[in-house]
Design an enzyme around this catalytic site. Structure first.
Site, PDB file in Angstrom:
ATOM      1  N   LYS A  44     -35.085 -13.236  32.221  1.00 44.90           N
ATOM      2  CA  LYS A  44     -34.409 -12.107  31.862  1.00 44.90           C
ATOM      3  C   LYS A  44     -33.550 -12.385  31.161  1.00 44.90           C
ATOM      4  O   LYS A  44     -32.111 -13.199  31.337  1.00 44.90           O
ATOM      5  CB  LYS A  44     -33.374 -12.981  33.820  1.00 44.90           C
ATOM      6  CG  LYS A  44     -34.112 -13.401  35.072  1.00 44.90           C
ATOM      7  CD  LYS A  44     -34.948 -11.877  35.298  1.00 44.90           C
ATOM      8  CE  LYS A  44     -33.712 -10.206  35.752  1.00 44.90           C
ATOM      9  NZ  LYS A  44     -34.037  -9.264  36.161  1.00 44.90           N
ATOM     10  N   THR A  48     -37.331  -6.881  29.173  1.00 43.69           N
ATOM     11  CA  THR A  48     -37.512  -5.886  29.596  1.00 43.69           C
ATOM     12  C   THR A  48     -37.091  -5.012  28.369  1.00 43.69           C
ATOM     13  O   THR A  48     -37.242  -3.550  28.091  1.00 43.69           O
ATOM     14  CB  THR A  48     -36.822  -5.271  30.899  1.00 43.69           C
ATOM     15  OG1 THR A  48     -38.047  -6.403  31.492  1.00 43.69           O
ATOM     16  CG2 THR A  48     -37.002  -3.581  30.815  1.00 43.69           C
ATOM     17  N   HIS A 100     -43.343 -15.457  28.530  1.00 45.27           N
ATOM     18  CA  HIS A 100     -42.137 -16.350  29.329  1.00 45.27           C
ATOM     19  C   HIS A 100     -42.533 -17.753  28.620  1.00 45.27           C
ATOM     20  O   HIS A 100     -41.931 -18.527  28.574  1.00 45.27           O
ATOM     21  CB  HIS A 100     -41.989 -16.474  30.787  1.00 45.27           C
ATOM     22  CG  HIS A 100     -40.993 -14.957  30.726  1.00 45.27           C
ATOM     23  ND1 HIS A 100     -40.311 -14.325  29.790  1.00 45.27           N
ATOM     24  CD2 HIS A 100     -41.619 -14.348  31.861  1.00 45.27           C
ATOM     25  CE1 HIS A 100     -39.830 -13.209  30.622  1.00 45.27           C
ATOM     26  NE2 HIS A 100     -40.389 -13.091  32.147  1.00 45.27           N
ATOM     27  N   SER A 130     -28.857 -13.998  37.351  1.00 42.25           N
ATOM     28  CA  SER A 130     -29.379 -12.667  37.154  1.00 42.25           C
ATOM     29  C   SER A 130     -30.711 -13.389  37.888  1.00 42.25           C
ATOM     30  O   SER A 130     -31.416 -12.726  38.716  1.00 42.25           O
ATOM     31  CB  SER A 130     -30.154 -12.469  35.784  1.00 42.25           C
ATOM     32  OG  SER A 130     -31.133 -11.096  35.508  1.00 42.25           O
ATOM     33  N   GLY A 251     -26.932  -5.384  33.433  1.00 42.62           N
ATOM     34  CA  GLY A 251     -27.123  -6.172  31.729  1.00 42.62           C
ATOM     35  C   GLY A 251     -25.814  -5.356  31.128  1.00 42.62           C
ATOM     36  O   GLY A 251     -26.079  -5.516  30.194  1.00 42.62           O
TER      37      GLY A 251
END
Length: 291
Positions: A44, A48, A100, A130, A251
C-alpha cells in the site's frame, strides 16, 4: 477459521498467495538478470502506481499494453506462487518485477548484479490507513476489528511483510548504489511528470516530451481507477469485496488525518520517533512528527 498468515524466517506472509517452498526458491534459486527492473514497496505504498509508470515507460508512452494486459501479468509479484519459476523461463528483456519482500529475504543472486531497483516509500500513517481499509475488503487478511487494534498490530510487526520500519531501513541500506533509486509516494503526488523524468534517467530510457506526457496522463490515479487492467476489478469478490472498499480508494496524501484520533496519532508518533531516531534520511512527513 484457519490463520491466513504463515511465518517465514520471522516475517508473516499470506497463505493465499505464496508458501515457504516458493519463498525459499525466490531467495535461493531465482536467477536475477542484469537488465531486470524491480518495483519494490512495502504494501500500500504505490505499488500499482509504479506498475503503470514502468509499463508505460517500457512501451515508450504507448498505453496499449496497460489497457489490454492485467498489471500483475505485466509487472508480476516475484513472491506469488509459481511466478518466480515462470519468470525464470521468460524471454522478456527487461523483465519488470514487483515485490514486497524485505531486503534480508530478497534473492541472493541480486548481490553483485546490475539489476535496478526502484523503491517507493509512503508516509506510514497513510500506509496504515490504506492497509486497514484493504483488510476490511480482502477475505484473505485478518479482520482488523477497529483502528485501535489494527494500529497496534501494524506497529508491532504483526502484519504481512513485517515491520514498515524494518522494511524501509533494510532496503535503504542500498542508498548510494548506482542500481538503487528511492522516491516517495508524496513525490509522485507532488510532481508526477518530474518523477517520471527521474525514473527514465535512472533506467537509461530516453523518452520525448510527447511520450512523457502520455506516461503522466495514463498513470494518473483517475485513469488507473477507471482502467480494469489496473483496478483489480477482475479479482473475484470472494477474494476482494470492492463494494466494501475499492482497491484503489483515494490515492491522496494525508488521509490519516481523516481516520486517526488524537490519541492514535500521538501513539503512532511515539513509536515512529523511537524507531527512526537514528535513521539519517529524512522524509517529507517527518515534519509532522513532533521532536
Amino acid at each position: 477459521m484457519l490463520d491466513p498468515y504463515f511465518e517465514y524466517k520471522g516475517v508473516l506472509f499470506l497463505n493465499v498467495s505464496t508458501s515457504k517452498e516458493n519463498l525459499e526458491f525466490v531467495e535461493n534459486e531465482f536467477q536475477v538478470r542484469d537488465d531486470d527492473i524491480y518495483n519494490i514497496t512495502y504494501p500500500k505504498s504505490g505499488t500499482t502506481w509504479m506498475m503503470e509508470i514502468l509499463s508505460l515507460i517500457q512501451k515508450n508512452g504507448d498505453p496499449t499494453w496497460n489497457n489490454t494486459v492485467l498489471n500483475w501479468e505485466r509487472v508480476p509479484w516475484i513472491e506469488d506462487s509459481g511466478v518466480a519459476k515462470k519468470l525464470q523461463q521468460s524471454e522478456e528483456h527487461p523483465r519488470l518485477i514487483s515485490s514486497h519482500i524485505p531486503k534480508h529475504l530478497f534473492m541472493k543472486s541480486f548481490n553483485g548484479s546490475k539489476a535496478k531497483i526502484i523503491y517507493t516509500i509512503r508516509d506510514p500513517k497513510d500506509v496504515a490507513v490504506s492497509l486497514y481499509y484493504f483488510s476490511t475488503m480482502s477475505t484473505y487478511c485478518k479482520d482488523p476489528e477497529n483502528m485501535d487494534h489494527f494500529l497496534k498490530e501494524f506497529l508491532t510487526e504483526n502484519t504481512p511483510y513485517g515491520s514498515w520500519f524494518n522494511h524501509v531501513k533494510g532496503w535503504m541500506e542500498l542508498l548510494g548504489k548506482d542500481n538503487f533509486m528511492f522516491h516517495t509516494y508524496e513525490d509522485l503526488q507532488k510532481d508526477l511528470r518530474g518523477s517520471v523524468i527521474k525514473i527514465c534517467k535512472f533506467l537509461g530510457k530516453e523518452l520525448d516530451d510527447e511520450a512523457i506526457d502520455s506516461v503522466v496522463k495514463n498513470a494518473s490515479f483517475k485513469n488507473m481507477k477507471q482502467n480494469n487492467m489496473a483496478n483489480y476489478s477482475f479479482v473475484p469478490a470472494f477474494y476482494m469485496d470492492q463494494e466494501k472498499s475499492p482497491f484503489l480508494r483515494k490515492g491522496i496524501v494525508g488521509d490519516w488525518k481523516n481516520n486517526f484520533t488524537v490519541t492514535q496519532n500521538e501513539y503512532f508518533d511515539k513509536i515512529y520517533k523511537a524507531e527512526m531516531q537514528d535513521f539519517s534520511v529524512k522524509f517529507p512527513w517527518d515534519t509532522n512528527v513532533p521532536e
